[in-house]
Design a protein around this motif. Structure first.
Motif, mmCIF file in Angstrom:
data_model
loop_
_atom_site.group_PDB
_atom_site.id
_atom_site.type_symbol
_atom_site.label_atom_id
_atom_site.label_comp_id
_atom_site.label_asym_id
_atom_site.label_seq_id
_atom_site.Cartn_x
_atom_site.Cartn_y
_atom_site.Cartn_z
ATOM 1 N N ASP A 1 -8.711 -6.429 4.165
ATOM 2 C CA ASP A 1 -9.359 -5.219 4.679
ATOM 3 C C ASP A 1 -8.335 -4.171 5.088
ATOM 4 O O ASP A 1 -8.561 -2.964 4.905
ATOM 5 C CB ASP A 1 -10.257 -5.569 5.865
ATOM 6 C CG ASP A 1 -11.639 -6.046 5.433
ATOM 7 O OD1 ASP A 1 -11.947 -5.927 4.232
ATOM 8 O OD2 ASP A 1 -12.390 -6.541 6.282
ATOM 9 N N LEU A 2 -7.221 -4.613 5.663
ATOM 10 C CA LEU A 2 -6.150 -3.683 6.030
ATOM 11 C C LEU A 2 -5.586 -2.989 4.805
ATOM 12 O O LEU A 2 -5.324 -1.771 4.824
ATOM 13 C CB LEU A 2 -5.047 -4.430 6.783
ATOM 14 C CG LEU A 2 -3.805 -3.606 7.150
ATOM 15 C CD1 LEU A 2 -4.178 -2.462 8.093
ATOM 16 C CD2 LEU A 2 -2.736 -4.496 7.783
ATOM 17 N N TYR A 3 -5.421 -3.734 3.723
ATOM 18 C CA TYR A 3 -4.935 -3.123 2.476
ATOM 19 C C TYR A 3 -5.920 -2.080 1.959
ATOM 20 O O TYR A 3 -5.521 -0.988 1.528
ATOM 21 C CB TYR A 3 -4.703 -4.208 1.430
ATOM 22 C CG TYR A 3 -4.397 -3.653 0.059
ATOM 23 C CD1 TYR A 3 -3.160 -3.092 -0.224
ATOM 24 C CD2 TYR A 3 -5.370 -3.671 -0.947
ATOM 25 C CE1 TYR A 3 -2.875 -2.568 -1.480
ATOM 26 C CE2 TYR A 3 -5.100 -3.157 -2.194
ATOM 27 C CZ TYR A 3 -3.851 -2.606 -2.456
ATOM 28 O OH TYR A 3 -3.592 -2.074 -3.687
ATOM 29 N N PHE A 4 -7.207 -2.395 2.004
ATOM 30 C CA PHE A 4 -8.211 -1.431 1.561
ATOM 31 C C PHE A 4 -8.206 -0.186 2.437
ATOM 32 O O PHE A 4 -8.412 0.936 1.949
ATOM 33 C CB PHE A 4 -9.601 -2.066 1.573
ATOM 34 C CG PHE A 4 -9.803 -3.090 0.493
ATOM 35 C CD1 PHE A 4 -9.014 -3.099 -0.636
ATOM 36 C CD2 PHE A 4 -10.801 -4.054 0.608
ATOM 37 C CE1 PHE A 4 -9.203 -4.037 -1.646
ATOM 38 C CE2 PHE A 4 -11.004 -4.994 -0.391
ATOM 39 C CZ PHE A 4 -10.199 -4.981 -1.526
ATOM 40 N N ALA A 5 -7.966 -0.370 3.746
ATOM 41 C CA ALA A 5 -7.944 0.779 4.649
ATOM 42 C C ALA A 5 -6.743 1.681 4.380
ATOM 43 O O ALA A 5 -6.837 2.909 4.536
ATOM 44 C CB ALA A 5 -7.929 0.298 6.102
ATOM 45 N N LEU A 6 -5.623 1.099 3.973
ATOM 46 C CA LEU A 6 -4.412 1.880 3.739
ATOM 47 C C LEU A 6 -4.349 2.451 2.326
ATOM 48 O O LEU A 6 -3.889 3.588 2.134
ATOM 49 C CB LEU A 6 -3.176 1.020 3.995
ATOM 50 C CG LEU A 6 -2.980 0.521 5.430
ATOM 51 C CD1 LEU A 6 -1.782 -0.415 5.510
ATOM 52 C CD2 LEU A 6 -2.802 1.689 6.393
ATOM 53 N N ALA B 1 0.815 -1.216 0.000
ATOM 54 C CA ALA B 1 0.000 0.000 0.000
ATOM 55 C C ALA B 1 0.850 1.269 0.000
ATOM 56 O O ALA B 1 0.287 2.370 0.083
ATOM 57 C CB ALA B 1 -0.926 -0.002 1.207
ATOM 58 N N GLU C 1 -18.400 -5.874 -5.455
ATOM 59 C CA GLU C 1 -18.273 -6.725 -4.280
ATOM 60 C C GLU C 1 -18.661 -8.153 -4.636
ATOM 61 O O GLU C 1 -19.615 -8.381 -5.380
ATOM 62 C CB GLU C 1 -19.170 -6.206 -3.151
ATOM 63 C CG GLU C 1 -18.777 -4.842 -2.620
ATOM 64 C CD GLU C 1 -17.452 -4.874 -1.868
ATOM 65 O OE1 GLU C 1 -17.094 -5.956 -1.354
ATOM 66 O OE2 GLU C 1 -16.795 -3.832 -1.798
ATOM 67 N N ASN D 1 2.778 2.525 2.280
ATOM 68 C CA ASN D 1 2.720 3.258 3.535
ATOM 69 C C ASN D 1 4.137 3.553 4.023
ATOM 70 O O ASN D 1 5.004 2.672 4.029
ATOM 71 C CB ASN D 1 1.954 2.444 4.576
ATOM 72 C CG ASN D 1 1.688 3.224 5.845
ATOM 73 O OD1 ASN D 1 2.548 3.344 6.706
ATOM 74 N ND2 ASN D 1 0.484 3.753 5.956
ATOM 75 N N ARG E 1 -12.150 -10.455 -3.589
ATOM 76 C CA ARG E 1 -12.142 -9.161 -2.913
ATOM 77 C C ARG E 1 -11.573 -8.052 -3.787
ATOM 78 O O ARG E 1 -12.007 -6.892 -3.688
ATOM 79 C CB ARG E 1 -11.321 -9.252 -1.623
ATOM 80 C CG ARG E 1 -11.846 -10.191 -0.560
ATOM 81 C CD ARG E 1 -13.211 -9.789 -0.029
ATOM 82 N NE ARG E 1 -13.290 -8.419 0.405
ATOM 83 C CZ ARG E 1 -12.846 -7.957 1.568
ATOM 84 N NH1 ARG E 1 -12.288 -8.802 2.437
ATOM 85 N NH2 ARG E 1 -12.980 -6.693 1.895
ATOM 86 N N GLY F 1 -7.044 2.361 0.039
ATOM 87 C CA GLY F 1 -8.337 2.688 -0.538
ATOM 88 C C GLY F 1 -8.924 1.490 -1.244
ATOM 89 O O GLY F 1 -8.213 0.529 -1.576
ATOM 90 N N PRO F 2 -10.231 1.518 -1.509
ATOM 91 C CA PRO F 2 -10.882 0.391 -2.196
ATOM 92 C C PRO F 2 -10.373 0.271 -3.622
ATOM 93 O O PRO F 2 -9.837 1.227 -4.185
ATOM 94 C CB PRO F 2 -12.371 0.757 -2.165
ATOM 95 C CG PRO F 2 -12.382 2.248 -2.027
ATOM 96 C CD PRO F 2 -11.170 2.603 -1.220
#
Length: 461
Positions: free
Chosen positions: A405-410, A83, A345, A85, A208, A412-413
């Motif tokens: 989900d962590l990847y999406f949070a960092l 991601a 989705e 980061n 996902r 973005g979708p």
């Protein structure tokens, strides 16, 4: 029509319950002892039991620190790296310190001359190279070389794979499995079961990241499943009976015949699946892999072993494969008919394939002979064992679901691949001033109504 997926789920549950009932009826006709054996146990059965020596404190600390570093910290650092980061180098360095401290407690515990300890040296070497690459990137020693960044990310992925291998070797070492002349059979079960678990994780990742139709993979998912099946079938065809070492007086048992023919069917079916899908659009699905799963599952359900406990464990494996095949066929039918819409989705019914594929891998790994003998000596019945395997399966899916989900949070979708009907009409060409008649236009778009990637080329997605 909206209730149809629920009806399908009920049908799948009913089929699974029927399979369990059939298995119970078949076992009821056998002459089984209370220890789960059918007849006399082999001479080496007493070797497989809980270790008499209690786990030392140093080993407990070693396991706890390695779990924190390799299962929690390093995967998070990998996701943060993917991601982009900026804090991921610090997380990786912190995990490296925890892992090295865990290695120290492993040396304090002793017993350094076994497979698990030797693999630990390999893990330490891999960690040292990864940490060195991280420091070079952070300190700009090589001016942010793309090759170095690629190497660092590849080592992070390998770290996750080898962590799984280390966990398996730790369990094998602690329970004294894969010994007493059963090494080949044990490796076969663990490798093939691990392939199914890895396939379930890959399917979860595709669902996902690429949505219900998985357009981003460019081809139907059955193409990749067929390639794996063809490869596994080719290997199984020539290894189940020592094909290259057989002699004139080497007889074939029913197990040799069955396992070899399973390899032949997987190779032939996989080749057919590849031929049918290698130039297909992602929505042009095929039921060939599902049929192979169902046929293999049925053969495992009726597969007889010399121990009743082993037959029951193979029944769990076969039932999981049958449910996997049925879930895949239901998904293909519902997606192809348009009852389940293509969206960004994944749909709920698609996760059934993820679960049953992981469950079949767990059951196959747990059906090796050494583990069966261990269960008999530990007086663990098949119902308890099945619940344990199912719990592990849920943990695996939960673990990777959280990482995604962590990847999406960092980061973005993922980029949207679909649009609503109104947006698709606005972006499309004017239809002779009849833009308001959406009902007639919707009938032409069918279940692809929200797809803004429709074009003359079916693969330009």
């Amino acid at each position: 029509m909206a209730q149809l997926p629920q009806v399908v789920l009920r049908m799948l549950l009913a089929v699974f319950a029927a399979l369990l009932a059939v298995g119970s009826a078949v076992e009821a006709h056998g002459d089984h002892n209370m220890d789960g054996s059918a007849g006399v146990l082999p001479d080496d059965a007493g070797f497989y039991h809980w270790p008499e020596e209690p786990m030392r404190w140093a080993l407990k600390v070693h396991l706890a620190l390695c779990f924190i570093a390799h299962v929690l910290v390093f995967p998070v650092a990998l996701i943060m790296d993917i991601a982009n980061n900026r804090f991921h180098p610090l997380v990786q360095l912190g995990g490296a310190l925890i892992a090295f401290l865990g290695m120290v407690f492993g040396w304090v515990n002793g017993h350094l001359h076994n497979t698990y300890a030797r693999f630990g040296w390999f893990m330490l070497s891999l960690l040292a190279v990864q940490t060195a690459a991280n420091l070079c990137i952070v300190l700009s020693v090589l001016k942010k070389s793309p090759a170095l960044s690629l190497l660092y990310r590849a080592l992070g992925v390998l770290q996750l794979v080898f962590t799984y291998m280390g966990m398996v070797l730790g369990v094998v070492r602690y329970l004294n499995l894969c010994s007493q002349g059963h090494l080949g059979q044990c490796i076969s079960h663990f490798v093939r079961g691990s392939v199914l678990i890895a396939a379930s994780v890959a399917l979860l990742l595709f669902l996902r990241l690429f949505g219900a139709a998985m357009l981003g993979v460019k081809r139907p998912p059955e193409l990749y499943a067929s390639i794996v099946m063809m490869t596994v079938g080719l290997i199984g065809t020539f290894t189940e009976h020592n094909f290259f070492q057989s002699s004139s007086d080497d007889s074939w048992s029913h197990k040799d015949l069955q396992h070899t023919l399973i390899g032949v069917s997987w190779f032939a079916g996989g080749a057919l699946g590849v031929l049918m899908t290698w130039r297909s659009h992602p929505r042009e699905r095929t039921p060939i892999p599902s049929i192979i799963f169902i046929a293999t599952g049925v053969s495992m359900i009726i597969h007889q072993q010399d121990l009743a406990m082993s037959s029951r464990a193979h029944f769990l494996f076969g039932a999981s494969l049958v449910c996997l095949g049925l879930a895949n066929i239901c998904e293909i039918t519902l997606m192809g008919s348009g009852i389940v819409k293509d969206t960004d989705e994944a749909q709920g019914i698609q996760y059934l394939s993820v679960f049953f594929m992981c469950a079949s891998g767990m059951a196959l790994m747990g059906a090796n002979r050494d583990m069966i003998l261990f269960l008999i000596n530990a007086k663990i019945d098949i119902a308890t064992y099945g619940l344990i395997l199912m719990s592990f399966c849920f943990v695996v899916i939960f673990y990777f679901y959280v990482l995604i989900d962590l990847y999406f949070a960092l980061a973005g979708p993922p980029e949207a691949r679909y649009a609503s009907l109104e947006e698709a009409l606005e972006e499309g060409p004017a239809l002779d001033g009849q833009r308001d008649s959406t009902s007639s236009q919707a009938s032409t778009l069918n279940h692809d109504s929200g797809n803004k990637y429709l074009s003359a080329d079916p693969l330009s997605v």
